[in-house]
Design a protein around this motif. Sequence first.
Motif, PDB file in Angstrom:
ATOM      1  N   PHE A  62       0.835  -1.201   0.000  1.00  0.00           N
ATOM      2  CA  PHE A  62       0.000   0.000   0.000  1.00  0.00           C
ATOM      3  C   PHE A  62       0.874   1.258   0.000  1.00  0.00           C
ATOM      4  N   THR A  63       1.943   1.237   0.770  1.00  0.00           N
ATOM      5  CA  THR A  63       2.891   2.366   0.763  1.00  0.00           C
ATOM      6  C   THR A  63       3.476   2.539  -0.633  1.00  0.00           C
ATOM      7  N   TYR A  65       2.094   1.713  -3.417  1.00  0.00           N
ATOM      8  CA  TYR A  65       1.028   2.254  -4.260  1.00  0.00           C
ATOM      9  C   TYR A  65       0.961   3.782  -4.121  1.00  0.00           C
ATOM     10  N   ARG A  66       0.967   4.264  -2.885  1.00  0.00           N
ATOM     11  CA  ARG A  66       0.901   5.716  -2.670  1.00  0.00           C
ATOM     12  C   ARG A  66       2.102   6.429  -3.283  1.00  0.00           C
ATOM     13  N   LEU A  67       3.285   5.837  -3.128  1.00  0.00           N
ATOM     14  CA  LEU A  67       4.488   6.438  -3.720  1.00  0.00           C
ATOM     15  C   LEU A  67       4.388   6.477  -5.242  1.00  0.00           C
ATOM     16  N   ALA A  68       3.930   5.390  -5.826  1.00  0.00           N
ATOM     17  CA  ALA A  68       3.795   5.332  -7.286  1.00  0.00           C
ATOM     18  C   ALA A  68       2.770   6.353  -7.773  1.00  0.00           C
ATOM     19  N   MET A  69       1.662   6.489  -7.058  1.00  0.00           N
ATOM     20  CA  MET A  69       0.627   7.446  -7.465  1.00  0.00           C
ATOM     21  C   MET A  69       1.140   8.880  -7.435  1.00  0.00           C
ATOM     22  N   THR A  70       1.957   9.218  -6.438  1.00  0.00           N
ATOM     23  CA  THR A  70       2.460  10.597  -6.362  1.00  0.00           C
ATOM     24  C   THR A  70       3.446  10.905  -7.483  1.00  0.00           C
ATOM     25  N   ALA A  71       4.031   9.872  -8.071  1.00  0.00           N
ATOM     26  CA  ALA A  71       5.017  10.081  -9.139  1.00  0.00           C
ATOM     27  C   ALA A  71       4.381  10.157 -10.525  1.00  0.00           C
ATOM     28  N   ILE A  72       3.088   9.867 -10.636  1.00  0.00           N
ATOM     29  CA  ILE A  72       2.432   9.860 -11.952  1.00  0.00           C
ATOM     30  C   ILE A  72       2.327  11.288 -12.478  1.00  0.00           C
ATOM     31  N   SER A  73       2.809  11.489 -13.712  1.00  0.00           N
ATOM     32  CA  SER A  73       2.755  12.820 -14.310  1.00  0.00           C
ATOM     33  C   SER A  73       2.119  12.806 -15.695  1.00  0.00           C
ATOM     34  N   PRO A  88      -6.995  -6.401   4.500  1.00  0.00           N
ATOM     35  CA  PRO A  88      -7.715  -6.001   5.726  1.00  0.00           C
ATOM     36  C   PRO A  88      -7.603  -4.483   5.920  1.00  0.00           C
ATOM     37  N   ALA A  89      -8.672  -3.871   6.366  1.00  0.00           N
ATOM     38  CA  ALA A  89      -8.694  -2.413   6.543  1.00  0.00           C
ATOM     39  C   ALA A  89      -7.613  -1.932   7.501  1.00  0.00           C
ATOM     40  N   GLU A  90      -7.183  -2.787   8.426  1.00  0.00           N
ATOM     41  CA  GLU A  90      -6.235  -2.386   9.475  1.00  0.00           C
ATOM     42  C   GLU A  90      -4.806  -2.177   8.981  1.00  0.00           C
ATOM     43  N   ILE A  91      -4.506  -2.469   7.735  1.00  0.00           N
ATOM     44  CA  ILE A  91      -3.102  -2.360   7.298  1.00  0.00           C
ATOM     45  C   ILE A  91      -2.589  -0.932   7.344  1.00  0.00           C
ATOM     46  N   ASP A  92      -3.499   0.036   7.203  1.00  0.00           N
ATOM     47  CA  ASP A  92      -3.090   1.442   7.205  1.00  0.00           C
ATOM     48  C   ASP A  92      -4.341   2.296   7.386  1.00  0.00           C
ATOM     49  N   PRO A  93      -4.253   3.379   8.165  1.00  0.00           N
ATOM     50  CA  PRO A  93      -5.432   4.233   8.362  1.00  0.00           C
ATOM     51  C   PRO A  93      -5.998   4.797   7.053  1.00  0.00           C
ATOM     52  N   GLY A  94      -5.173   4.963   6.040  1.00  0.00           N
ATOM     53  CA  GLY A  94      -5.640   5.526   4.773  1.00  0.00           C
ATOM     54  C   GLY A  94      -6.091   4.498   3.750  1.00  0.00           C
ATOM     55  N   TYR A  95      -5.948   3.204   4.084  1.00  0.00           N
ATOM     56  CA  TYR A  95      -6.230   2.174   3.081  1.00  0.00           C
ATOM     57  C   TYR A  95      -7.694   2.145   2.636  1.00  0.00           C
ATOM     58  N   GLY A  97     -10.119   4.330   2.559  1.00  0.00           N
ATOM     59  CA  GLY A  97     -10.512   5.445   1.699  1.00  0.00           C
ATOM     60  C   GLY A  97      -9.908   5.331   0.309  1.00  0.00           C
ATOM     61  N   THR A  98      -8.642   4.927   0.256  1.00  0.00           N
ATOM     62  CA  THR A  98      -7.987   4.757  -1.039  1.00  0.00           C
ATOM     63  C   THR A  98      -8.629   3.623  -1.818  1.00  0.00           C
ATOM     64  N   ARG A  99      -8.882   2.516  -1.136  1.00  0.00           N
ATOM     65  CA  ARG A  99      -9.517   1.368  -1.780  1.00  0.00           C
ATOM     66  C   ARG A  99     -10.868   1.768  -2.359  1.00  0.00           C
ATOM     67  N   ASP A 100     -11.667   2.512  -1.592  1.00  0.00           N
ATOM     68  CA  ASP A 100     -12.976   2.953  -2.073  1.00  0.00           C
ATOM     69  C   ASP A 100     -12.836   3.875  -3.283  1.00  0.00           C
ATOM     70  N   ALA A 101     -11.842   4.753  -3.256  1.00  0.00           N
ATOM     71  CA  ALA A 101     -11.628   5.667  -4.381  1.00  0.00           C
ATOM     72  C   ALA A 101     -11.242   4.906  -5.641  1.00  0.00           C
ATOM     73  N   VAL A 102     -10.383   3.907  -5.492  1.00  0.00           N
ATOM     74  CA  VAL A 102     -10.008   3.081  -6.650  1.00  0.00           C
ATOM     75  C   VAL A 102     -11.244   2.356  -7.176  1.00  0.00           C
ATOM     76  N   GLU A 103     -11.994   1.755  -6.265  1.00  0.00           N
ATOM     77  CA  GLU A 103     -13.183   0.990  -6.655  1.00  0.00           C
ATOM     78  C   GLU A 103     -14.173   1.840  -7.441  1.00  0.00           C
TER      79      GLU A 103
END
Length: 196
Positions: A62-63, A65-73, A88-95, A97-103
């Motif tokens: 997940f980390t 993924y976030r790094l890759a997304m910030t590098a997209i230009s 599992p939702a517990e892997i990260d507090p931001g997971y 919300g991100t999962r829902d946004a992707v979905e």
Amino acid sequence: MRNDVVNLIGPGGAGKSTAGARLARELGYSLIDLDEYFVAHSGDISAYLCSHTYSEYATRNFTNYRLAMTAISSPTVFVLSSGFMVYPAEIDPGYSGTRDAVEMAPLTFLLMPSFEFEDCVSIIVERQLSRPYLPSNRGSEERRIRERFCQYLALRCQRLSTGVAPERVVSELIARIAANTSLNRSGISSSIIRET
């Protein structure tokens, strides 16, 4: 969520990497395969899983993924790891919300070799066992897709069967992307093309 990123999601063996590479080439988009990104930035996935728990792997992925997304230009085809949408939702507090946004992103596509349960299980298991770089066995691959099948089908995104030639899959993806782009330009909600 960016509107110039095509997300390909689904189980291992669904054809995401094959379709993603072809789609990026045909559209002239950049390509990010999260599994390849993991290997480049965190090491071999199998080796990582030998020394870390699955939860630690999911957190690291997940980390990444976030790094890759910030590098997209530029417009990008993003192939997500097989388990990314079912961590599992517990892997990260931001997971969650991100999962829902992707979905819910209009250019997210669930790829499955079949939407019939037993057909899907059979195809996925055979494809996964044919990969020499995966240290897997029939029992674990079958258990994984049986556990996740309904979770994948519950995702609220466009669906596409990859049980046809890869060029047909890519042609259908291009048609749906074009339709979505056209709908967005005219101000019409893309939700009308979600279910297929």
